[in-house]
Motif scaffolding. Structure first.
Motif: not given
Ligand code: LHQ
Length: 263
Positions: A232-254
């Motif tokens: 899970e740690q390895a996969l979460q690291t990889a997921a945290g590097h995706t553009q979609d993660y940034r977009e998900g967080v940006a969309a949530f805050t906006e």
């Protein structure tokens, strides 16, 4: 690509593969296996595709091995069924189970033998209320294959899995849903729409992130808790590097809907 035993379409990020031998309840013959291999390879390579939906044409989903296929039944001579698993069913089960994008199996009618266990390889299995699942192997002296002894046991537990395999009883879609063997079943009239809705929903999600979720669940049944925590740690690291993660967080805050690109 031209196929005879299957249909393959692509629309807005969803590849729909329809088993298309309705007069034989879409049972697998050698040609269909080859076409499946080619089609799945093509879908895997196409980066536009963000969800795979598989269903059957006509009144059945898939009746497993075509018992009348000449390449399977060579008359008097006993053939090595293990070779057929090695060449066809095992790679098919592995390919679907580890498919890079989310997969949906829309079981429109009866799913028997390898057809039932093929369905259980998908990430999400839905069924029409009139559909059913039959571990038909025992009725012809065979053993459940295509991963069924594994997927069924994990899905519904040993007592139910073993009894289904030994008795070959028909399990209704509603019973399968209530046992947790499949995700949901729907009235026949709305089934196709519901399948397409689900596929559209998945194809708009963070595809890379979903592929990591799939990887985690694929390993979960055989890993220890600490192995799984490390994964899970390895996969979460990889997921945290995706553009979609940034977009998900940006969309949530906006406070707006996210627009995921799949990477
Ligand atoms: C079929 C089939 C079929 C050919 C219906 N083949 N024609 C792996 C490795 C190598 C070898 C062996 O196997 C395997 C894995 C396996 O999958 S083993 C299990 C193989 N499958 C079965 O044993 C299921 C056989 N089918 C059935 O039991 C019934 O057809 C079911 C319960 C699925 C549906 O019953 P009904 O709704 O009553 O339909 P039906 O029996 O009337 O079938 C409609 C037609 O489809 C019929 O043809 P016909 O010309 O008479 O209209 C069937 O012969 C044909 N069909 N399954 N597997």
């Amino acid at each position: 690509m031209n196929f005879e035993c299957i249909l393959l379409t692509e629309q807005e990020g969803v590849a729909t593969l329809t088993l298309n031998r309705p007069e034989r309840l879409n049972s697998f013959n050698a040609q269909m296996h080859q076409e499946m291999r080619d089609a799945l390879k093509w879908v895997k390579k196409n980066s536009q595709i963000r969800c795979l939906l598989v269903t059957g044409a006509g009144r059945g989903f898939c009746a497993g091995q075509d018992l009348a296929d000449r390449s399977f039944d060579s008359g008097e001579e006993l053939i090595d069924l293990g070779l057929s698993l090695e060449k066809n069913y095992n790679p098919l089960a592995e390919t679907i189970s580890s498919f890079p994008v989310p997969t949906i199996c829309a079981v429109n009618g009866v799913a028997a033998g390898a057809g039932a266990n093929f369905a259980l390889c998908f990430d999400i299995v839905i069924a029409a209320k009139s559909a059913s699942f039959i571990q038909a192997f025992c009725k012809i002296g065979l053993v459940p294959d295509t991963g069924g002894t594994w997927t069924l046991t994990h899905a519904i537990g040993l007592p139910r899995a073993r009894a289904l395999a030994l008795l070959g009883d028909k399990l209704s879609a509603e019973q399968a849903a209530s046992w947790g063997m499949i995700w949901k079943c729907f009235d026949d009239e709305v089934f196709v729409d519901e399948a397409n809705k689900l596929a559209t929903q998945l194809s708009n999600q963070p595809t890379k992130g979903l592929s990591y979720i799939k990887r985690a669940f694929l390993s979960a049944p055989s890993n220890s808790l600490s192995e799984q925590l490390t994964l899970e740690q390895a996969l979460q690291t990889a997921a945290g590097h995706t553009q979609d993660y940034r977009e998900g967080v940006a969309a949530f805050t906006e406070k707006r809907p996210a627009k995921f690109k799949g990477y």
